[in-house]
Design a protein around this motif. Sequence first.
Motif, PDB file in Angstrom:
ATOM      1  N   ASN A  58     -31.316  52.422  38.772  1.00 37.01           N
ATOM      2  CA  ASN A  58     -30.303  52.107  39.771  1.00 37.01           C
ATOM      3  C   ASN A  58     -30.779  50.966  40.652  1.00 37.01           C
ATOM      4  O   ASN A  58     -31.974  50.822  40.923  1.00 37.01           O
ATOM      5  N   SER A  59     -29.848  50.184  41.130  1.00 40.68           N
ATOM      6  CA  SER A  59     -30.192  49.124  42.069  1.00 40.68           C
ATOM      7  C   SER A  59     -30.205  49.682  43.487  1.00 40.68           C
ATOM      8  O   SER A  59     -29.515  50.661  43.794  1.00 40.68           O
ATOM      9  N   SER A  60     -30.983  49.059  44.360  1.00 41.18           N
ATOM     10  CA  SER A  60     -30.780  49.303  45.783  1.00 41.18           C
ATOM     11  C   SER A  60     -29.465  48.620  46.156  1.00 41.18           C
ATOM     12  O   SER A  60     -28.948  47.790  45.396  1.00 41.18           O
TER      13      SER A  60
ATOM     14  N   GLY B 158     -23.131  49.992  43.799  1.00 39.04           N
ATOM     15  CA  GLY B 158     -24.451  49.757  43.241  1.00 39.04           C
ATOM     16  C   GLY B 158     -24.376  49.510  41.751  1.00 39.04           C
ATOM     17  O   GLY B 158     -23.373  49.816  41.096  1.00 39.04           O
ATOM     18  N   ILE B 159     -25.434  48.954  41.188  1.00 43.40           N
ATOM     19  CA  ILE B 159     -25.536  48.694  39.746  1.00 43.40           C
ATOM     20  C   ILE B 159     -26.358  49.814  39.111  1.00 43.40           C
ATOM     21  O   ILE B 159     -27.428  50.182  39.600  1.00 43.40           O
ATOM     22  N   TRP B 160     -25.848  50.323  38.008  1.00 40.67           N
ATOM     23  CA  TRP B 160     -26.455  51.476  37.322  1.00 40.67           C
ATOM     24  C   TRP B 160     -26.572  51.119  35.843  1.00 40.67           C
ATOM     25  O   TRP B 160     -25.571  50.922  35.158  1.00 40.67           O
ATOM     26  N   ILE B 161     -27.803  50.999  35.361  1.00 40.47           N
ATOM     27  CA  ILE B 161     -28.058  50.631  33.966  1.00 40.47           C
ATOM     28  C   ILE B 161     -28.544  51.859  33.211  1.00 40.47           C
ATOM     29  O   ILE B 161     -29.477  52.543  33.640  1.00 40.47           O
TER      30      ILE B 161
ATOM     31  N   PHE C 294     -23.854  48.759  31.212  1.00 41.37           N
ATOM     32  CA  PHE C 294     -23.615  48.514  32.633  1.00 41.37           C
ATOM     33  C   PHE C 294     -22.650  49.557  33.185  1.00 41.37           C
ATOM     34  O   PHE C 294     -21.559  49.751  32.650  1.00 41.37           O
ATOM     35  N   TRP C 295     -23.064  50.228  34.253  1.00 39.16           N
ATOM     36  CA  TRP C 295     -22.188  51.119  34.998  1.00 39.16           C
ATOM     37  C   TRP C 295     -22.293  50.797  36.489  1.00 39.16           C
ATOM     38  O   TRP C 295     -23.168  50.008  36.903  1.00 39.16           O
ATOM     39  N   LEU C 296     -21.410  51.413  37.273  1.00 37.53           N
ATOM     40  CA  LEU C 296     -21.414  51.262  38.724  1.00 37.53           C
ATOM     41  C   LEU C 296     -21.736  52.600  39.374  1.00 37.53           C
ATOM     42  O   LEU C 296     -21.405  53.656  38.846  1.00 37.53           O
ATOM     43  N   SER C 297     -22.369  52.555  40.547  1.00 42.80           N
ATOM     44  CA  SER C 297     -22.596  53.753  41.341  1.00 42.80           C
ATOM     45  C   SER C 297     -21.919  53.566  42.704  1.00 42.80           C
ATOM     46  O   SER C 297     -21.644  52.425  43.105  1.00 42.80           O
ATOM     47  N   PRO C 298     -21.576  54.690  43.395  1.00 38.65           N
ATOM     48  CA  PRO C 298     -21.978  56.063  43.097  1.00 38.65           C
ATOM     49  C   PRO C 298     -20.948  56.800  42.244  1.00 38.65           C
ATOM     50  O   PRO C 298     -19.774  56.466  42.241  1.00 38.65           O
TER      51      PRO C 298
END
Length: 415
Positions: free
Chosen positions: A367-369, A232-235, A117-121
């Motif tokens: 990435n999530s919208s 955002g969610i970044w997998i 699990f990571w976060l964007s941007p």
Amino acid sequence: MIKAFLPTMAVAVLISTLACQHQNNTANSSTKQDTTTMEGTFGYDVDFLKKQKEVILLQAPDNPMAQAVLVPDYQGRVMTSTAGGTDGGSYGWLNYAHISSGKHTPHMNAYGGEERFWLSPEGGQYSVYFEKGKAFTFDNWQTPPLIDSEPFEVVQSNASSALFRKSAQLDNYSGTRFTFDIERQISMLDKGTIQDRLGITLPDQVKSVAYESRNTLINRGDDWTKEKGVLGIWIMGMFKPTEKTTIIAPIDKQRSVQLLLTDNYFGKIPGERLRVTDTAVLLNADGKYRSKIGLAPQSARPVAGSYDAEKGILTVVQYDLNPEGDYLKSSWEIHQEPYQGDALNAYNDGPLEDGSQMGPFYELESNSSVKALKKGESLVHRHRTFHFEGDKKLLADIATKVLGVDLSTLEGNSK
């Protein structure tokens, strides 16, 4: 004398028999334990991780051979999985040296793992990896500790699923403060669910393992606005490369006449390493040349994958895709259109200019919208990972159905 000798002889035979049985049992036990010394097996990786951290071992509800190992201290990431039990191949890439060192490194801790699990941007005016006013350079880049070096709480777990939680506070490059919760649930999938999710019939001769992560951001602070930035969610998943592994990024031409592909993150990719067909973008995943691609939501499909022709492994990732949604840009610059980012990314590792290298590995990322969440509202992003092993023709049938690619055409794209 004969009568006296017979019981003694019987006792001797009994002792000898028991000794042989003990030796056989010991030998069998040793053989079973020896699988943990065979690098490349799932048993080896589980044993290694257990010596470093607390782990959670999951298995599919209908198949004890389909397993995955998770580490709460590494943000509940799936470190690796297998379709063959303890003796089976281990699919995830692990950074053994860094994990065993027990140390934290600047910028990020590359523990590895096939689903994290990571976060964007990452970059831009809404970045959560750069402090306000700092230049977008490697020296200033820092992965937030909450998704890098801090543990996630285990809320509950059972034989086939685990739920993690993390409460956090984070400032972006523009000075906007976010207070939020992260919930992350990993669930192993049974054969019926695999077939339903991918729309396939899975032959008994094909070994498989699959799991889903359901990732949630819950806003616990002020209302988010697009003008001040959102999260955002970044997998991301790290896998083992080979000379004959190809990343497959299916494309959708119905929503956009022009292919919305970014392929110059680290400079131009040589033509022999990147190929665009009528149905997919193909990238070599040999871990020998640093390269990255990204597909905009209008050109992406909600699936991607890779095929290892050397080991006979087909990997598929499936994720939530909103073709009309906003996606955050992560390139290291101020963005004119910060919500026109990628839905899918893929990366092949390779040596840096100084010759050093983190891997080798390759990555499949979704990435999530994003949306402006009011206090108490949530953003959810689901990402599924599937691995298949078996006869090449059977794997080709799955690839054609799910990814729209003929596996026999990939040999020429692998070096």
